[in-house]
Design a protein around this motif. Structure first.
Motif, PDB file in Angstrom:
ATOM      1  N   GLY A 169      -0.774 -22.852   3.677  1.00 28.38           N
ATOM      2  CA  GLY A 169       0.028 -21.666   3.582  1.00 28.38           C
ATOM      3  C   GLY A 169       0.733 -20.872   2.649  1.00 28.38           C
ATOM      4  N   LEU A 170       1.271 -22.669   1.651  1.00 24.53           N
ATOM      5  CA  LEU A 170       1.776 -22.304   0.490  1.00 24.53           C
ATOM      6  C   LEU A 170       0.609 -22.247  -0.816  1.00 24.53           C
ATOM      7  CD1 LEU A 170       3.816 -22.227  -1.458  1.00 24.53           C
ATOM      8  CD2 LEU A 170       3.920 -25.174  -1.328  1.00 24.53           C
ATOM      9  N   CYS A 171      -0.647 -22.648  -0.319  1.00 21.92           N
ATOM     10  CA  CYS A 171      -2.078 -22.665  -1.060  1.00 21.92           C
ATOM     11  C   CYS A 171      -2.200 -21.395  -1.375  1.00 21.92           C
ATOM     12  CB  CYS A 171      -2.572 -24.261  -0.720  1.00 21.92           C
ATOM     13  SG  CYS A 171      -2.494 -25.573  -0.895  1.00 21.92           S
ATOM     14  N   VAL A 172      -2.608 -20.667  -0.068  1.00 19.07           N
ATOM     15  CA  VAL A 172      -3.291 -19.622   0.107  1.00 19.07           C
ATOM     16  C   VAL A 172      -1.518 -18.360  -0.944  1.00 19.07           C
ATOM     17  CG1 VAL A 172      -3.551 -17.412   1.015  1.00 19.07           C
ATOM     18  CG2 VAL A 172      -3.513 -19.942   2.562  1.00 19.07           C
ATOM     19  N   ASP A 173      -0.782 -18.402  -0.980  1.00 16.15           N
ATOM     20  CA  ASP A 173      -0.469 -18.189  -1.502  1.00 16.15           C
ATOM     21  C   ASP A 173      -0.057 -18.356  -3.203  1.00 16.15           C
ATOM     22  OD1 ASP A 173       1.865 -16.172  -2.900  1.00 16.15           O
ATOM     23  OD2 ASP A 173       3.650 -17.526  -1.865  1.00 16.15           O
ATOM     24  N   VAL A 174      -0.404 -19.279  -3.607  1.00 15.83           N
ATOM     25  CA  VAL A 174       0.633 -20.031  -5.105  1.00 15.83           C
ATOM     26  C   VAL A 174      -2.002 -18.889  -5.152  1.00 15.83           C
ATOM     27  CG1 VAL A 174       0.014 -21.805  -6.790  1.00 15.83           C
ATOM     28  CG2 VAL A 174       1.739 -21.526  -4.489  1.00 15.83           C
ATOM     29  N   CYS A 175      -2.906 -19.758  -4.883  1.00 16.05           N
ATOM     30  CA  CYS A 175      -4.109 -19.920  -5.700  1.00 16.05           C
ATOM     31  C   CYS A 175      -4.216 -18.251  -5.086  1.00 16.05           C
ATOM     32  CB  CYS A 175      -4.615 -20.142  -4.729  1.00 16.05           C
ATOM     33  SG  CYS A 175      -4.970 -21.676  -4.305  1.00 16.05           S
ATOM     34  N   LYS A 176      -3.047 -16.967  -4.924  1.00 16.36           N
ATOM     35  CA  LYS A 176      -3.782 -15.512  -4.559  1.00 16.36           C
ATOM     36  C   LYS A 176      -2.835 -14.998  -6.161  1.00 16.36           C
ATOM     37  CE  LYS A 176      -3.197 -11.541  -2.237  1.00 16.36           C
ATOM     38  NZ  LYS A 176      -3.300 -11.202  -0.771  1.00 16.36           N
ATOM     39  N   ASN A 177      -1.723 -15.491  -6.101  1.00  9.43           N
ATOM     40  CA  ASN A 177      -0.500 -14.844  -7.112  1.00  9.43           C
ATOM     41  C   ASN A 177      -0.382 -15.415  -8.452  1.00  9.43           C
ATOM     42  OD1 ASN A 177      -0.208 -12.652  -5.553  1.00  9.43           O
ATOM     43  ND2 ASN A 177       0.208 -14.346  -3.310  1.00  9.43           N
ATOM     44  N   ALA A 178      -0.608 -17.096  -8.418  1.00 13.17           N
ATOM     45  CA  ALA A 178       0.043 -17.242  -9.689  1.00 13.17           C
ATOM     46  C   ALA A 178      -1.605 -18.334 -10.250  1.00 13.17           C
ATOM     47  CB  ALA A 178       0.154 -18.671  -9.406  1.00 13.17           C
ATOM     48  N   PHE A 179      -2.576 -18.462  -9.478  1.00 11.17           N
ATOM     49  CA  PHE A 179      -4.060 -18.708 -10.091  1.00 11.17           C
ATOM     50  C   PHE A 179      -5.060 -18.096  -9.941  1.00 11.17           C
ATOM     51  CE2 PHE A 179      -1.520 -23.342  -9.093  1.00 11.17           C
ATOM     52  CZ  PHE A 179      -1.280 -23.363 -10.294  1.00 11.17           C
ATOM     53  N   SER A 180      -4.828 -17.006  -9.862  1.00 10.17           N
ATOM     54  CA  SER A 180      -6.482 -15.975  -9.525  1.00 10.17           C
ATOM     55  C   SER A 180      -7.218 -16.040 -10.644  1.00 10.17           C
ATOM     56  CB  SER A 180      -5.902 -14.807  -9.512  1.00 10.17           C
ATOM     57  OG  SER A 180      -5.364 -13.649 -10.005  1.00 10.17           O
ATOM     58  N   GLU A 181      -6.508 -16.617 -11.560  1.00 13.77           N
ATOM     59  CA  GLU A 181      -7.918 -16.716 -12.769  1.00 13.77           C
ATOM     60  C   GLU A 181      -7.761 -18.222 -12.873  1.00 13.77           C
ATOM     61  OE1 GLU A 181      -8.965 -13.538 -14.522  1.00 13.77           O
ATOM     62  OE2 GLU A 181      -7.491 -12.835 -13.402  1.00 13.77           O
ATOM     63  N   SER A 182      -7.852 -19.073 -12.383  1.00  9.75           N
ATOM     64  CA  SER A 182      -8.450 -20.388 -12.518  1.00  9.75           C
ATOM     65  C   SER A 182      -9.648 -20.807 -11.799  1.00  9.75           C
ATOM     66  CB  SER A 182      -6.644 -21.205 -12.535  1.00  9.75           C
ATOM     67  OG  SER A 182      -6.018 -20.822 -13.553  1.00  9.75           O
ATOM     68  N   ASN A 183     -10.128 -21.496 -11.468  1.00 11.71           N
ATOM     69  CA  ASN A 183     -10.675 -22.186 -10.946  1.00 11.71           C
ATOM     70  C   ASN A 183     -10.046 -24.014 -10.133  1.00 11.71           C
ATOM     71  OD1 ASN A 183     -13.045 -20.793 -11.312  1.00 11.71           O
ATOM     72  ND2 ASN A 183     -13.269 -22.024 -13.343  1.00 11.71           N
ATOM     73  N   VAL A 184      -9.254 -23.484  -8.778  1.00  7.60           N
ATOM     74  CA  VAL A 184      -8.734 -24.646  -8.760  1.00  7.60           C
ATOM     75  C   VAL A 184      -9.796 -25.332  -7.202  1.00  7.60           C
ATOM     76  CG1 VAL A 184      -6.915 -24.629  -6.986  1.00  7.60           C
ATOM     77  CG2 VAL A 184      -7.167 -22.910  -8.592  1.00  7.60           C
ATOM     78  N   LYS A 185      -8.688 -26.519  -7.022  1.00 13.17           N
ATOM     79  CA  LYS A 185      -9.400 -27.280  -6.042  1.00 13.17           C
ATOM     80  C   LYS A 185      -8.251 -27.974  -5.199  1.00 13.17           C
ATOM     81  CE  LYS A 185     -14.021 -28.202  -7.997  1.00 13.17           C
ATOM     82  NZ  LYS A 185     -13.697 -27.660  -9.101  1.00 13.17           N
ATOM     83  N   VAL A 186      -8.546 -27.585  -4.283  1.00 13.31           N
ATOM     84  CA  VAL A 186      -7.547 -28.076  -3.200  1.00 13.31           C
ATOM     85  C   VAL A 186      -7.653 -29.728  -2.943  1.00 13.31           C
ATOM     86  CG1 VAL A 186      -6.276 -26.870  -1.247  1.00 13.31           C
ATOM     87  CG2 VAL A 186      -6.981 -25.591  -2.740  1.00 13.31           C
ATOM     88  N   PHE A 187      -7.380 -30.276  -2.298  1.00 14.10           N
ATOM     89  CA  PHE A 187      -7.657 -31.798  -1.755  1.00 14.10           C
ATOM     90  C   PHE A 187      -7.181 -31.264  -0.579  1.00 14.10           C
ATOM     91  CE2 PHE A 187     -10.297 -32.053  -5.936  1.00 14.10           C
ATOM     92  CZ  PHE A 187     -10.312 -33.052  -5.780  1.00 14.10           C
ATOM     93  N   LEU A 188      -7.965 -32.055   0.669  1.00  8.31           N
ATOM     94  CA  LEU A 188      -7.315 -31.912   2.145  1.00  8.31           C
ATOM     95  C   LEU A 188      -8.202 -33.064   2.578  1.00  8.31           C
ATOM     96  CD1 LEU A 188      -5.638 -30.668   4.001  1.00  8.31           C
ATOM     97  CD2 LEU A 188      -7.968 -29.062   4.406  1.00  8.31           C
ATOM     98  N   SER A 189      -7.453 -33.906   3.409  1.00  7.13           N
ATOM     99  CA  SER A 189      -7.415 -35.100   4.181  1.00  7.13           C
ATOM    100  C   SER A 189      -8.077 -34.592   5.679  1.00  7.13           C
ATOM    101  CB  SER A 189      -6.297 -35.728   5.069  1.00  7.13           C
ATOM    102  OG  SER A 189      -6.471 -37.012   5.290  1.00  7.13           O
ATOM    103  N   GLU A 190      -9.731 -35.246   5.845  1.00  9.40           N
ATOM    104  CA  GLU A 190      -9.978 -35.138   6.843  1.00  9.40           C
ATOM    105  C   GLU A 190      -9.645 -35.308   8.550  1.00  9.40           C
ATOM    106  OE1 GLU A 190     -13.540 -37.266   6.931  1.00  9.40           O
ATOM    107  OE2 GLU A 190     -14.890 -36.165   4.908  1.00  9.40           O
ATOM    108  N   ASN A 191      -8.318 -36.278   7.778  1.00 10.41           N
ATOM    109  CA  ASN A 191      -7.792 -36.276   9.386  1.00 10.41           C
ATOM    110  C   ASN A 191      -6.370 -35.431   9.571  1.00 10.41           C
ATOM    111  OD1 ASN A 191      -8.681 -39.005   9.822  1.00 10.41           O
ATOM    112  ND2 ASN A 191      -7.235 -39.710   7.949  1.00 10.41           N
ATOM    113  N   GLU A 192      -6.102 -34.270   8.644  1.00 11.14           N
ATOM    114  CA  GLU A 192      -5.371 -33.217   8.728  1.00 11.14           C
ATOM    115  C   GLU A 192      -5.964 -32.148   9.863  1.00 11.14           C
ATOM    116  OE1 GLU A 192      -2.382 -33.098   7.712  1.00 11.14           O
ATOM    117  OE2 GLU A 192      -2.274 -34.418   6.233  1.00 11.14           O
ATOM    118  N   ASN A 193      -4.958 -31.857  10.819  1.00 17.05           N
ATOM    119  CA  ASN A 193      -5.460 -30.500  11.307  1.00 17.05           C
ATOM    120  C   ASN A 193      -6.343 -29.870  11.476  1.00 17.05           C
ATOM    121  OD1 ASN A 193      -5.055 -32.240  14.203  1.00 17.05           O
ATOM    122  ND2 ASN A 193      -3.015 -31.914  13.972  1.00 17.05           N
ATOM    123  N   THR A 194      -6.708 -28.921  11.971  1.00 16.17           N
ATOM    124  CA  THR A 194      -7.265 -27.784  11.319  1.00 16.17           C
ATOM    125  C   THR A 194      -6.425 -26.433  10.842  1.00 16.17           C
ATOM    126  OG1 THR A 194      -8.429 -26.876  13.514  1.00 16.17           O
ATOM    127  CG2 THR A 194      -9.714 -27.794  11.611  1.00 16.17           C
TER     128      THR A 194
END
Length: 254
Positions: free
Chosen positions: A18-43
């Motif tokens: 949720g924090l990543c959503v907020d930051v990607c929308k409001n701080a990095f909207s003009e940047s190309n962002v890669k969010v790394f997430l483990s396959e072991n995390e729950n959806t």
């Protein structure tokens, strides 16, 4: 030129994506962002939101080695920012060491470490998770307080007061029930405020405070001291292990 990266440390269900959503929308909207997430995390419902941003790609990694390979192979021309969510199903110290190995390649530049404290879990299990919370604080440039809905103000104030009494250099930020913060840009400032010097370059000689009138009589070592949470005995065991809080997470959010 290395890619700016943010390391996100916390327990599961603390609001990391949720924090990543907020930051990607409001701080990095003009940047190309890669969010790394483990396959072991729950959806999470936030996964779909992240994947819906035109400038964001969610990169799933299967293991620490897989994450390393994918990080070092990133194309600097198509990636401006990396948000790396440490795998909550693995030991926190191991995750930090693994990330440090990527930083050491020079491929990415650690801008800041974000640690999220689950206030609901803390209120329910206090002392049992206190050492985990201390470790989060030790490595953090920014500490976010999440899952505050239904939590007594006294509990949140206790956490803040504890850090203030210790004169912790990291900033403290409140996350709302949607895992948003008041000022996302405050999190992205390239300024180290963490206690740990694991990711910092420094000369060990500076710690000795030497001059011609103050020379040690005994032999001394110029080897860099290991981070207290990463130091190991000869048998490979951590001297100051960070506890696994996964069971407390389940009980707090069942």
């Amino acid at each position: 030129m290395s890619i700016g990266a943010y390391l996100i440390l916390s327990s599961a269900q603390s609001g990391r994506r949720g924090l990543c959503v907020d930051v990607c929308k409001n701080a990095f909207s003009e940047s190309n962002v890669k969010v790394f997430l483990s396959e072991n995390e729950n959806t999470s419902t936030d996964d779909e939101i992240l994947g819906g941003f035109a400038n964001v790609e969610v990169v799933k990694y299967a293991s620490a080695d897989d994450a390393f390979e994918k990080l070092v192979s990133l194309d600097e021309t198509s990636t401006d920012v990396v948000l790396y969510i440490a795998n909550s199903t693995q030991n926190l110290a191991d995750e930090i060491e693994n990330f440090k190995s990527v930083v050491d390649t020079g491929k990415i530049n650690l801008v800041r470490v974000w640690s999220i404290i689950d206030c609901k879990m803390y209120e329910m299990f206090g002392k049992k998770v206190a050492s985990f919370v201390e470790a989060l604080s030790h490595f953090a440039d920014c500490v976010m307080l999440s899952q505050r809905s239904g939590v007594a103000n006294a509990t949140v104030n206790e956490i803040v007061s504890h850090f203030n009494k210790q004169y912790k250099p990291h900033i403290i930020v409140y996350m709302d029930k949607f895992n948003r913060v008041a000022n996302t840009f405050e999190l992205t400032i390239d300024e180290a405020r963490r206690i740990s010097m694991l990711f910092d370059e420094y000369d060990p000689v500076d710690d000795l405070d030497l001059d011609e009138d103050n020379l040690p009589e005994e032999p001394f070592s110029l080897e860099r001291k290991p981070d207290p949470y990463l130091e190991k005995y000869q048998n490979g065991q951590r001297k100051n292990p960070i506890p696994d809080v996964s069971e407390f997470v389940k009980l707090a959010h069942q």
